[in-house]
Design a protein around this motif. Sequence first.
Motif: not given
Length: 432
Positions: A93, A96, A98, A100, A102-103, A107
């Motif tokens: 995460c 990338e 990202v 977690w 909002d994963v 994804e």
Amino acid sequence: MGVRFKTVFRVGEAAVAEGVPRAFLGVPIIIDEEGQPDRHLFEYFLSRRNGDWSAYTRVEGRVLELSGRTVTGDKLSFLMDRAYQLNVFRRWCRFESVDWRDVNDQELRVYAEALEEGVFSRSGPYKQGGEVDPLEPSSVNQYLTSVIDFLRYAVERGWRANLALKYRRGQSPENGRRGGGKGVGRTKTSARPKPALFRRTNPKELRVWYSEEDIKRGLAEFETAGVRLAAHIMYDTGLRIAEALSLTLASFPTPEQFRSDAKHRFIRVRGKGRKWRSVSIEEPIVLEVDRYKRYDRTLTLRKNEPDPDVLIIGETGNGVGPLWPRYVQKEFARIREGAGIVGVTPHILRHHYAAHTLLRSWRRRSAFLGIPLEEFDTANAQGVLSQDIIRLKENLGHASLDTTFGYLGAVIYLLGSALPIAYSDELDELIE
């Protein structure tokens, strides 16, 4: 030389001496990049250790008692395995960019690809040259199981939105726990829905296969010459994405060498476990590589820049260099829907190479033997196509012929057998 930071710890005696309850001894904690414990993951581990949370059923009202009885949660060895798996997810995460919280399921499939293809591992992101080995499908599934269980726990705590996963029916353990009292040690099983965690890379499980025309039309949609060549190599040779991107300038023969000497009709590839194998090639891919080297690759290189030894190159943040598997995967995701091949990833492309190779072989041999094309039968085909199957096994790097036999079922679909509409409806969710 880089410094490796250990980010998964157990609660030890020193912590107990400072006041941490002894019942927590051995429980894993994860330290973030700032050196602070990740409170969300620590709470999750405590809940599993305590028995407040299980994979399929949340146990209400259970409170940890520090004396008077044995804690009835998960074993510490299980929690440590889960901690390391979740730590890989946390690192991914961060890599990338990202959050977690909002994963989503899409994804998670990208994360599965990264683990399966060796783009990301416990030690970090992919390193050019195959320094990070890909995980086996069973291991990838275990990593995803850990992630999804934690994300579901986070939903219950209000830390994130619900995860919209496809589910399939299956036998799952329900409230199997050990501890004091009557009925302890029993494991109830019932047909509960399990998340369809892993992309269906097993050819025996695929229910949608594309024709050669569909695949070739899709590959033409790639705008970047390097990615387009990588896709053609994977489809024409069956190489994995990391194998294709690690090919060097000397890997492929020139068209003249290919035509004049049979020993130049193979390329040497280093695959899983760093094992070398010979992969047979055909003239079209040799010509494709030659055109790329003479034109597209030359245009990509900038003046006064060193020429990397790898075959496929592209623009990177630091100039021109080897393509990362993750970049190629993103390009596949970008063109899939518009190209009409929504179920194709680099690894699924490898499956189509195998299936289409067997289909072409069946067309040739059935015509020679006078067998109607539509009378294909997997049992008879093992005899009729025995030489082709052995050659395909070597090209794919399979350890067993049984794995290669799995592609015979795909030929039935490609010959026109009807498929349930439901499979097409679920394609986006189950085959990524």
